[in-house]
Design a protein around this motif. Structure first.
Motif, mmCIF file in Angstrom:
data_model
loop_
_atom_site.group_PDB
_atom_site.id
_atom_site.type_symbol
_atom_site.label_atom_id
_atom_site.label_comp_id
_atom_site.label_asym_id
_atom_site.label_seq_id
_atom_site.Cartn_x
_atom_site.Cartn_y
_atom_site.Cartn_z
ATOM 1 N N LEU A 143 0.821 -1.206 0.000
ATOM 2 C CA LEU A 143 0.000 0.000 0.000
ATOM 3 C C LEU A 143 0.862 1.267 0.000
ATOM 4 O O LEU A 143 0.469 2.292 -0.567
ATOM 5 N N ALA A 144 2.046 1.196 0.618
ATOM 6 C CA ALA A 144 2.953 2.340 0.600
ATOM 7 C C ALA A 144 3.431 2.622 -0.834
ATOM 8 O O ALA A 144 3.460 3.767 -1.277
ATOM 9 N N VAL A 145 3.788 1.559 -1.561
ATOM 10 C CA VAL A 145 4.198 1.724 -2.958
ATOM 11 C C VAL A 145 3.025 2.230 -3.793
ATOM 12 O O VAL A 145 3.181 3.095 -4.667
ATOM 13 N N THR A 146 1.847 1.715 -3.523
ATOM 14 C CA THR A 146 0.648 2.147 -4.251
ATOM 15 C C THR A 146 0.428 3.646 -4.098
ATOM 16 O O THR A 146 0.098 4.347 -5.074
ATOM 17 N N ALA A 147 0.604 4.170 -2.893
ATOM 18 C CA ALA A 147 0.416 5.597 -2.649
ATOM 19 C C ALA A 147 1.382 6.429 -3.484
ATOM 20 O O ALA A 147 1.012 7.474 -4.046
ATOM 21 N N ILE A 148 2.625 5.958 -3.622
ATOM 22 C CA ILE A 148 3.624 6.690 -4.407
ATOM 23 C C ILE A 148 3.291 6.651 -5.895
ATOM 24 O O ILE A 148 3.334 7.665 -6.597
ATOM 25 N N MET A 156 7.183 8.605 -8.939
ATOM 26 C CA MET A 156 8.191 7.565 -9.119
ATOM 27 C C MET A 156 9.589 8.166 -9.278
ATOM 28 O O MET A 156 10.579 7.579 -8.845
ATOM 29 N N GLN A 157 9.663 9.351 -9.908
ATOM 30 C CA GLN A 157 10.952 10.030 -10.018
ATOM 31 C C GLN A 157 11.459 10.437 -8.636
ATOM 32 O O GLN A 157 12.637 10.289 -8.307
ATOM 33 N N TRP A 158 10.552 10.920 -7.805
ATOM 34 C CA TRP A 158 10.919 11.296 -6.431
ATOM 35 C C TRP A 158 11.440 10.069 -5.674
ATOM 36 O O TRP A 158 12.459 10.145 -4.974
ATOM 37 N N LEU A 159 10.749 8.945 -5.814
ATOM 38 C CA LEU A 159 11.173 7.719 -5.139
ATOM 39 C C LEU A 159 12.556 7.286 -5.601
ATOM 40 O O LEU A 159 13.402 6.893 -4.791
ATOM 41 N N ALA A 160 12.802 7.373 -6.906
ATOM 42 C CA ALA A 160 14.112 6.990 -7.446
ATOM 43 C C ALA A 160 15.209 7.889 -6.908
ATOM 44 O O ALA A 160 16.301 7.425 -6.560
ATOM 45 N N LYS A 283 12.212 0.262 -5.402
ATOM 46 C CA LYS A 283 12.423 0.932 -6.684
ATOM 47 C C LYS A 283 12.025 0.096 -7.884
ATOM 48 O O LYS A 283 11.835 0.638 -8.960
ATOM 49 N N ILE A 284 11.931 -1.208 -7.721
ATOM 50 C CA ILE A 284 11.443 -2.022 -8.835
ATOM 51 C C ILE A 284 9.938 -2.183 -8.759
ATOM 52 O O ILE A 284 9.245 -2.284 -9.769
ATOM 53 N N ASN A 285 9.396 -2.163 -7.541
ATOM 54 C CA ASN A 285 7.980 -2.445 -7.379
ATOM 55 C C ASN A 285 7.090 -1.323 -7.885
ATOM 56 O O ASN A 285 5.947 -1.559 -8.273
ATOM 57 N N ASP A 286 7.586 -0.085 -7.878
ATOM 58 C CA ASP A 286 6.755 0.994 -8.396
ATOM 59 C C ASP A 286 6.523 0.832 -9.900
ATOM 60 O O ASP A 286 5.415 1.047 -10.397
#
Length: 448
Positions: A143-148, A156-160, A283-286
């Motif tokens: 759910l955390a990845v889903t929110a991003i 996704m750029q921010w996460l990377a 980073k792969i899951n997003d």
């Protein structure tokens, strides 16, 4: 002219030139995709069964194969500004075939999403034993990845930007900590600690490990500004990802005489090792969730002439994937990978053969691209393509020599070109294309 609202990330239209990004930022995402925990695991697998030199050669050969596929497919995506599932309508598959491509991408990558969430959940359970069940950690991580991902490419750029540097720092720490206890010269020249593996087999593992990411590379490169940017980001991202993380895994496997990279990093640096696992899967899951969403949105728009909201679809799929992780999808990992490895490569082979050689629908893409729209119609179905896809996938599944993923890709390309020269690549029926603005509710359809 009206265009899709940014929140939809151009799921059913061409990417607007104003939304394209500098190549380096996208290269960071590509590097993050390649340098995930799975790459660490791959390096350890090679290192456990190969000498350092042989493992390095396998990584080199596998990387070259992946980069060639990514560059060719990626350039098509960049030029047309279309994601993989949408592009397939005019690159050999027709409307029905493209909907099947979208569905396959959606189902497969949501499976990957569940698998990666389960890996992180197990790590969190080790980090904080007894705090909550593993299934609960799976839900929280998913759910955390889903929110991003609900924020689209920007999120996704921010996460990377956050996880990639952190992952590299932590991996460096892990490698230095473990290797300080060993003689580096012996690790570089010594034999493999486990049963032997050939360079050719190792190359197949490297190429097969990221083949799905190579096939759906248009989802990423449609945001690039030029063909040169596609090549630069691919070479930089893939080469660094494969070698920096892959060779680190090789050395750690030699040092610990084990292929279990999670056990190695957690025993070496404990808490920090678990953070490596978590950041490496984030980073792969997003991208698993993002491309799965694009595939499903395209399937529904074709099969039911209905526009799904990308954000809502992301949330629904993220919840489903998280539940799959909690339900234990990880136990089906091996069989899932086997099927996945041969079903997707023919998609790339057919797209490339149609776009650059047969060109049955290339003219429609060229003329519509000039005005920033999709072609007004698409073939309803292309029977020859479906047959070629199935034959190539089954061949890749049954033939065990060489690299099955590459074999099925090349076979599909050859068969499609031959079918095109024989006049067999013909669409049956024509379907009117619903332009994105026609499918979006008035209050969200346009931006100034």
């Amino acid at each position: 002219m009206a265009r899709t609202a940014p929140a939809d990330d151009f799921a059913l239209s061409r990417v607007d030139p104003s939304a394209q990004k500098p190549w380096f930022g996208i290269a960071v995402q590509r590097f993050g995709q390649v340098s995930a925990l799975s790459q660490f695991l791959l390096g350890a697998t090679l290192g456990y069964s190969m000498s350092f030199a042989d493992a390095a050669l396998a990584l080199l050969l596998g990387s070259i194969i992946l980069e060639i596929i990514m560059c060719i497919v990626g350039i098509i995506g960049q030029k047309e500004g279309l994601n993989t599932a949408l592009l397939a309508r005019w690159t050999g598959f027709g409307e029905i075939g493209a909907s099947l491509v979208g569905l396959a991408i959606g189902i497969s990558l949501i499976g990957w999403f569940g698998i990666q969430s389960a890996i992180s959940a197990q790590s969190l359970d080790v980090l904080m034993p007894g705090v909550m069940p593993i299934w609960a950690w799976s839900l929280i991580f998913g759910l955390a990845v889903t929110a991003i991902v609900s924020f689209g490419f920007v999120g996704m750029q921010w996460l990377a930007n956050v996880t990639v540097p952190l992952f590299l720092i932590l991996v460096g720490w892990s490698v230095v900590s473990e290797l300080s206890r060993h003689d580096l010269g012996e690790l570089l020249t010594g034999p493999a600690p486990g049963p032997a593996m050939s360079v050719w087999a190792g190359t197949g593992i490297v190429a097969g490990g990221l083949i799905v990411g190579a096939i759906i590379t248009a989802d990423m490169t449609r945001f690039n500004r030029s063909k040169a940017d596609v090549v630069k980001q691919t070479v930089v991202g893939v080469t660094l990802g494969e070698f920096v993380i892959g060779l680190a895994g090789v050395l750690l496997a030699h040092a610990a005489a084990s292929g279990d990279i999670v056990a190695i990093v957690t025993s070496s640096i404990g808490f920090v090792g678990l953070i490596i696992v978590i950041t490496g899967t984030l980073k792969i899951n997003d991208w698993n969730l993002y491309s799965s969403t694009l595939g499903l949105v395209n399937f529904i728009s074709t099969a039911f002439a209905k526009k799904l909201n990308r954000v809502t679809t992301t949330i629904v799929l993220g919840v489903v994937g998280s539940i799959l992780a909690a339900a234990g999808i990880l136990s089906q990992f091996t069989g899932f990978l086997t099927i996945l490895g041969v079903a997707f490569p023919p998609i790339a082979g057919i797209i490339v053969a149609e776009y650059f050689v047969v060109k049955r629908w290339r003219g429609e893409l060229d003329s519509s691209r000039a005005v920033g729209r999709l072609p007004e119609t698409a073939p309803r179905i292309v029977p020859a393509t479906i047959v070629i896809w199935v034959v190539s996938a089954v061949t890749g599944y049954l033939v065990t020599w060489g690299i099955p993923a590459v074999l099925s890709l090349v076979l599909s390309m050859v068969l499609y070109i031959v079918a095109g020269k024989l006049g067999l690549v013909t669409g049956v029926g024509r379907a009117t294309t619903a332009q994105s603005a026609d499918l979006v509710a008035p209050e969200t359809a346009t931006v100034p």
